[in-house]
Design a protein around this motif. Structure first.
Motif, PDB file in Angstrom:
ATOM      1  N   THR A 161       0.828  -1.202   0.000  1.00  0.00           N
ATOM      2  CA  THR A 161       0.000   0.000   0.000  1.00  0.00           C
ATOM      3  C   THR A 161       0.863   1.252   0.000  1.00  0.00           C
ATOM      4  N   CYS A 162       0.508   2.197  -0.851  1.00  0.00           N
ATOM      5  CA  CYS A 162       1.159   3.507  -0.898  1.00  0.00           C
ATOM      6  C   CYS A 162       0.072   4.583  -0.845  1.00  0.00           C
ATOM      7  N   VAL A 163       0.457   5.766  -0.418  1.00  0.00           N
ATOM      8  CA  VAL A 163      -0.494   6.878  -0.322  1.00  0.00           C
ATOM      9  C   VAL A 163       0.074   8.073  -1.077  1.00  0.00           C
ATOM     10  N   GLY A 164      -0.710   8.599  -2.006  1.00  0.00           N
ATOM     11  CA  GLY A 164      -0.293   9.775  -2.755  1.00  0.00           C
ATOM     12  C   GLY A 164      -1.084  10.996  -2.326  1.00  0.00           C
ATOM     13  N   LEU A 165      -0.406  12.133  -2.244  1.00  0.00           N
ATOM     14  CA  LEU A 165      -1.057  13.383  -1.859  1.00  0.00           C
ATOM     15  C   LEU A 165      -0.709  14.455  -2.880  1.00  0.00           C
ATOM     16  N   ALA A 166      -1.685  15.283  -3.212  1.00  0.00           N
ATOM     17  CA  ALA A 166      -1.444  16.367  -4.160  1.00  0.00           C
ATOM     18  C   ALA A 166      -2.158  17.632  -3.689  1.00  0.00           C
ATOM     19  N   ARG A 167      -1.452  18.748  -3.775  1.00  0.00           N
ATOM     20  CA  ARG A 167      -2.006  20.078  -3.454  1.00  0.00           C
ATOM     21  C   ARG A 167      -2.645  20.101  -2.054  1.00  0.00           C
ATOM     22  N   VAL A 168      -1.950  19.548  -1.089  1.00  0.00           N
ATOM     23  CA  VAL A 168      -2.483  19.444   0.270  1.00  0.00           C
ATOM     24  C   VAL A 168      -2.813  20.829   0.823  1.00  0.00           C
ATOM     25  N   GLY A 169      -4.010  20.963   1.356  1.00  0.00           N
ATOM     26  CA  GLY A 169      -4.451  22.223   1.936  1.00  0.00           C
ATOM     27  C   GLY A 169      -5.244  23.105   0.989  1.00  0.00           C
ATOM     28  N   GLN A 170      -5.216  22.776  -0.310  1.00  0.00           N
ATOM     29  CA  GLN A 170      -5.982  23.554  -1.271  1.00  0.00           C
ATOM     30  C   GLN A 170      -7.373  22.942  -1.457  1.00  0.00           C
ATOM     31  N   GLU A 171      -8.258  23.689  -2.081  1.00  0.00           N
ATOM     32  CA  GLU A 171      -9.601  23.172  -2.336  1.00  0.00           C
ATOM     33  C   GLU A 171      -9.562  21.963  -3.258  1.00  0.00           C
ATOM     34  N   SER A 172      -8.554  21.912  -4.118  1.00  0.00           N
ATOM     35  CA  SER A 172      -8.438  20.798  -5.063  1.00  0.00           C
ATOM     36  C   SER A 172      -7.581  19.660  -4.515  1.00  0.00           C
ATOM     37  N   GLN A 173      -7.351  19.653  -3.203  1.00  0.00           N
ATOM     38  CA  GLN A 173      -6.531  18.605  -2.576  1.00  0.00           C
ATOM     39  C   GLN A 173      -6.983  17.221  -3.027  1.00  0.00           C
ATOM     40  N   CYS A 174      -5.997  16.362  -3.290  1.00  0.00           N
ATOM     41  CA  CYS A 174      -6.294  14.995  -3.714  1.00  0.00           C
ATOM     42  C   CYS A 174      -5.457  14.021  -2.898  1.00  0.00           C
ATOM     43  N   ASP A 187      -4.580   9.351 -11.588  1.00  0.00           N
ATOM     44  CA  ASP A 187      -4.318  10.732 -12.014  1.00  0.00           C
ATOM     45  C   ASP A 187      -4.480  11.666 -10.809  1.00  0.00           C
ATOM     46  N   PHE A 188      -3.364  12.183 -10.307  1.00  0.00           N
ATOM     47  CA  PHE A 188      -3.394  13.073  -9.151  1.00  0.00           C
ATOM     48  C   PHE A 188      -3.550  14.541  -9.537  1.00  0.00           C
ATOM     49  N   GLY A 189      -3.476  14.835 -10.810  1.00  0.00           N
ATOM     50  CA  GLY A 189      -3.619  16.216 -11.243  1.00  0.00           C
ATOM     51  C   GLY A 189      -2.343  17.025 -11.072  1.00  0.00           C
ATOM     52  N   PRO A 190      -2.475  18.361 -11.074  1.00  0.00           N
ATOM     53  CA  PRO A 190      -1.306  19.253 -11.030  1.00  0.00           C
ATOM     54  C   PRO A 190      -0.490  19.118  -9.740  1.00  0.00           C
ATOM     55  N   PRO A 191       0.729  19.678  -9.724  1.00  0.00           N
ATOM     56  CA  PRO A 191       1.569  19.648  -8.521  1.00  0.00           C
ATOM     57  C   PRO A 191       1.003  20.589  -7.437  1.00  0.00           C
ATOM     58  N   LEU A 192       1.580  20.485  -6.251  1.00  0.00           N
ATOM     59  CA  LEU A 192       2.724  19.704  -5.800  1.00  0.00           C
ATOM     60  C   LEU A 192       2.278  18.359  -5.247  1.00  0.00           C
ATOM     61  N   HIS A 193       3.134  17.311  -5.423  1.00  0.00           N
ATOM     62  CA  HIS A 193       2.797  15.965  -4.971  1.00  0.00           C
ATOM     63  C   HIS A 193       3.740  15.500  -3.870  1.00  0.00           C
TER      64      HIS A 193
END
Length: 274
Positions: A161-174, A187-193
């Motif tokens: 298991t791995c966990v990916g995070l993108a744009r943490v803290g933004q409305e578009s957080q993933c 697809d995590f979308g734009p940076p930062l990852h």
């Protein structure tokens, strides 16, 4: 000031601070970088008063995924590989963390105002377009390291298991989690990852991860499979009982319109259910 100015010309900032108030704004928390610690020490040696206003950082904001911060081990950094330079020493810290039951936060490379080898050798101040490493690129690196190092395969494989995070803290957080091989396609979308390699997880951590995107069957790797076969992996058993028995693919997401939780059946002809 850009990175080059901070690392090479910080004397100008310190000189100005002798007679005036100088504010130095940084991304993340101030002491998340050794360069900033060096500047603070030099300022104090020069008799300059230093006041720090701490900021949010991925070092603590990564807790948004539900993995408990006190369960994290050493943080590692992944850099872009080139054809002739593919360092993998960071994997040793991931192995150590996994064996000690600690999660690993992986900071992914950022290339801003970088010069090509040719321009660097010729002394030309021509910079390459900015590049930001994605979770997908980081997982591809891990996949290659796993294939060529048997010692890594003892604790980490394509089912881990791995966990990916993108744009943490933004409305578009993933935030998304799943087996390495499956998460690599997400697809995590734009940076930062950023990327997290979890060790054994508490049921509460698993439940929190499931409140975000989950790809594939979560929570199983080589070591976890062996423990489960021995009947000692309560977390793996919990996974099977809670979702496997329902015949549902673990894919959770929030519907922006209805704010309801969606689940998708694994069968191709199945319909979306709420």
């Amino acid at each position: 000031m850009d990175r080059e100015a901070v690392e090479s010309n910080s004397d100008e900032m310190l000189e100005a601070a002798k007679t005036a108030e100088v504010a130095f704004l940084v991304v993340g928390d101030v002491y998340g970088a050794t360069t900033h610690t060096d500047i603070a020490l030099r300022a104090k040696e020069m008799g300059i008063r230093v006041e720090v206003i701490h900021n949010a950082s991925i070092m603590n904001a990564c807790g948004a995924c539900g993995l408990q911060l006190y369960n994290f081990g050493q943080t590692v950094s992944l850099c872009f590989w080139t054809e002739n330079w593919q360092p993998d020493s960071y994997i040793d810290k991931i192995i150590l963390n996994k064996r000690n039951g600690m999660h690993t936060l992986c900071l992914l490379d950022i290339k801003v105002k970088e010069q090509s080898e040719e321009n660097l050798m010729r002394g030309r101040k021509i910079f390459e377009p900015p590049r930001f490493m994605t979770v997908n690129q980081a997982l591809e690196q891990l996949e290659q390291i796993i294939a060529r190092r048997e010692d890594v395969q003892e604790v980490l494989d394509l089912r881990s298991t791995c966990v990916g995070l993108a744009r943490v803290g933004q409305e578009s957080q993933c935030i998304a989690s799943g087996p390495l091989a499956e998460l690599k396609k997400f697809d995590f979308g734009p940076p930062l990852h950023s990327l997290i390699i979890p060790a054994e997880m508490h049921p509460l951590e698993i439940d929190m991860l499931r409140s975000f995107h989950v790809v594939g069957e979560m929570g199983q790797g080589k070591k976890e499979d062996e423990e489960k076969n021995e009947g000692s992996n309560a977390v793996g058993n919990r996974d099977n009982e809670s979702l496997g028995s329902l015949g549902l693919k673990v894919l959770l997401e929030e519907d922006p319109g209805s704010k309801s939780l969606l689940m998708c059946k694994t069968t191709p002809d199945s319909k979306l259910i709420r």
